[in-house]
Design an enzyme around this catalytic site. Structure first.
Site, PDB file in Angstrom:
ATOM      1  N   ARG A  55      10.755 -16.971  10.663  1.00  0.00           N
ATOM      2  CA  ARG A  55       9.296 -16.825   9.928  1.00  0.00           C
ATOM      3  C   ARG A  55       8.427 -17.999   9.754  1.00  0.00           C
ATOM      4  O   ARG A  55       7.343 -17.948   9.969  1.00  0.00           O
ATOM      5  CB  ARG A  55       9.467 -16.244   8.535  1.00  0.00           C
ATOM      6  CG  ARG A  55      10.158 -14.867   8.228  1.00  0.00           C
ATOM      7  CD  ARG A  55       9.192 -13.820   8.294  1.00  0.00           C
ATOM      8  NE  ARG A  55       9.794 -12.314   8.094  1.00  0.00           N
ATOM      9  CZ  ARG A  55      10.062 -12.072   7.054  1.00  0.00           C
ATOM     10  NH1 ARG A  55       9.649 -12.388   5.697  1.00  0.00           N
ATOM     11  NH2 ARG A  55      10.474 -10.789   6.941  1.00  0.00           N
ATOM     12  N   ASP A 164      -0.149  -7.852  -6.278  1.00  0.00           N
ATOM     13  CA  ASP A 164       0.834  -8.366  -5.335  1.00  0.00           C
ATOM     14  C   ASP A 164       0.629  -9.858  -5.433  1.00  0.00           C
ATOM     15  O   ASP A 164      -0.539 -10.301  -5.714  1.00  0.00           O
ATOM     16  CB  ASP A 164       0.534  -7.916  -3.849  1.00  0.00           C
ATOM     17  CG  ASP A 164       1.751  -8.228  -3.059  1.00  0.00           C
ATOM     18  OD1 ASP A 164       2.690  -7.164  -2.718  1.00  0.00           O
ATOM     19  OD2 ASP A 164       1.996  -9.237  -2.475  1.00  0.00           O
TER      20      ASP A 164
HETATM   21  C1  SAM Z   1       8.600  -4.565   0.796  1.00  0.00           C
HETATM   22  S1  SAM Z   1       6.966  -4.908   0.165  1.00  0.00           S
HETATM   23  C2  SAM Z   1       6.862  -3.346  -0.906  1.00  0.00           C
HETATM   24  C3  SAM Z   1       5.720  -2.556  -0.871  1.00  0.00           C
HETATM   25  C4  SAM Z   1       5.525  -1.277  -1.425  1.00  0.00           C
HETATM   26  N1  SAM Z   1       5.827  -1.182  -2.891  1.00  0.00           N
HETATM   27  C5  SAM Z   1       6.429  -0.277  -0.850  1.00  0.00           C
HETATM   28  O1  SAM Z   1       7.489  -0.227  -1.467  1.00  0.00           O
HETATM   29  O2  SAM Z   1       6.331   0.283   0.250  1.00  0.00           O
HETATM   30  C6  SAM Z   1       7.199  -5.964  -1.020  1.00  0.00           C
HETATM   31  C7  SAM Z   1       5.887  -6.899  -1.559  1.00  0.00           C
HETATM   32  O3  SAM Z   1       6.451  -7.677  -2.760  1.00  0.00           O
HETATM   33  C8  SAM Z   1       5.609  -8.768  -2.800  1.00  0.00           C
HETATM   34  N2  SAM Z   1       6.044  -9.705  -3.466  1.00  0.00           N
HETATM   35  C9  SAM Z   1       7.310 -10.490  -3.368  1.00  0.00           C
HETATM   36  N3  SAM Z   1       7.371 -11.434  -4.398  1.00  0.00           N
HETATM   37  C10 SAM Z   1       6.608 -10.861  -5.408  1.00  0.00           C
HETATM   38  C11 SAM Z   1       6.633 -11.451  -6.818  1.00  0.00           C
HETATM   39  N4  SAM Z   1       7.056 -12.403  -7.322  1.00  0.00           N
HETATM   40  N5  SAM Z   1       5.422 -10.782  -7.489  1.00  0.00           N
HETATM   41  C12 SAM Z   1       4.641  -9.862  -7.206  1.00  0.00           C
HETATM   42  N6  SAM Z   1       4.824  -9.421  -5.758  1.00  0.00           N
HETATM   43  C13 SAM Z   1       5.802  -9.775  -4.981  1.00  0.00           C
HETATM   44  C14 SAM Z   1       5.344  -8.963  -1.274  1.00  0.00           C
HETATM   45  O4  SAM Z   1       3.941  -9.716  -1.144  1.00  0.00           O
HETATM   46  C15 SAM Z   1       5.281  -7.652  -0.696  1.00  0.00           C
HETATM   47  O5  SAM Z   1       3.942  -7.282  -0.360  1.00  0.00           O
END
Ligand code: SAM
Length: 302
Positions: A55, A164
């Site tokens: 990454r 997010d």
């Molecule tokens: C795998 S995606 C999930 C998207 C959607 N909820 C789904 O299930 O399809 C995970 C997301 O979590 C966000 N994320 C990671 N750590 C986070 C945090 N501490 N607070 C808020 N968002 C976070 C990332 O930026 C990413 O967009």
């Protein structure tokens, strides 16, 4: 800088854990893991060395640094604050899909929305939160489900908050323009009614209609931080993000969600996640990764 527990401090910090263009040493990985844990609650251990390498290595070259050591020095210094925020965008996983785990949307439609829409039509307030919404496909799927039942839902006090941690992914969410492959899980009828085919920088895209966007507010929010909400939510979608947190952090988050839900409010979580810790006693597990808040007292508003 605190170190995630899984790192064994007795092992050599100079050991190379992944390499290619530059070596990634244990020292580098420990420092990166500590920063991402402190900033976002994301837990990395040594098994993630090649992920971190893949990454970040290209980015390190693009910004003209000599390797991970120099990168770690930059992102841990005040001068590297912007780079450190950018590191989050590189290390978070944004995979998502329209109507991912479709049984949640079916449940929302059959068991949850009828009462919420009736309340909205009677002048009441309804709030749904998509926490960790990635590029918007989750909140748009919620909005499309709502609109399939009440096409003028935006005329009522019915709103979806989508948050997010990553401002770059939120910019894509706000834009709401997707490749045809992303639209594969959207029914042709919904596509026809709520999207328009367009071209963005010469690429064919499907643009979400403003009538869908009107239901949603996108905001940057770190789940680890204070939550600035005044009212309660009726439904929370928090799917496929706590999987990246360690167990104590997950347990705190579940309690905080209980604190944000109206009694009988629903919580939908990711397919490999489970509500754990004290919050288990205040949520009824009513289906696959589907929970209802009992309204009992609990440990945590944010
Ligand atoms: C795998 S995606 C999930 C998207 C959607 N909820 C789904 O299930 O399809 C995970 C997301 O979590 C966000 N994320 C990671 N750590 C986070 C945090 N501490 N607070 C808020 N968002 C976070 C990332 O930026 C990413 O967009």
């Amino acid at each position: 800088m605190s170190m995630p527990a899984a790192f064994d401090s007795k092992l050599s910090p100079d050991e190379c854990l992944a390499s290619g263009e530059y070596p990634l040493t244990r020292r580098d990985l420990v420092e990166i893991a500590a920063m991402i844990y402190a900033d976002a609650g994301i837990y990395l251990n040594e098994s993630k060395a090649s992920l971190v390498y893949s990454r970040l290595s290209k980015h390190i070259r693009n910004i003209g640094l000599k390797g991970f050591r120099e990168y770690c020095q930059l992102v841990s210094s005040p001068a590297g604050a912007a780079e450190r925020r950018d590191m989050l965008s590189h290390l978070t996983t944004n995979f998502t899909r329209f109507f991912r785990e479709n049984h949640h949307f079916e449940h929302l439609k059959s068991d949850v929305l009828p009462e919420l829409l009736a309340r909205a039509k009677n002048g009441g307030r309804v709030r749904i939160w998509s926490a960790a919404c990635s590029d918007g496909q989750e909140p748009y799927s919620i909005a499309l489900t709502v609109l399939s039942m009440l096409p003028n839902a935006a005329d009522y006090d019915f709103r979806i908050l989508a948050t997010d941690i990553d401002p770059k992914i939120l910019a894509l969410a706000r834009a709401g323009a997707y490749d045809a492959t992303a639209l594969e899980t959207v029914s042709p009828a919904m596509r026809k009614q709520w999207f328009t085919e367009t071209s963005v920088n010469g690429r064919q895209k499907w643009q979400v209609d403003d009538r869908v966007k009107k239901l949603i507010t996108f905001n940057e929010l770190n789940l680890m931080a204070q939550w600035p909400f005044k009212g309660q939510f009726d439904v929370i979608f928090c799917r496929n993000v706590v999987i990246y947190f360690d167990e104590p952090t997950q347990m705190k988050i579940w309690s905080r969600f209980a604190g944000m839900l109206n009694p009988k409010g629903h919580l939908y979580i990711g397919h490999s996640e489970r509500v754990s810790g004290d919050a288990k006693s205040v949520f009824d597990n009513i289906g696959i990764t589907t929970y209802r808040y009992t309204g009992k007292p609990h440990g945590g508003r944010s």
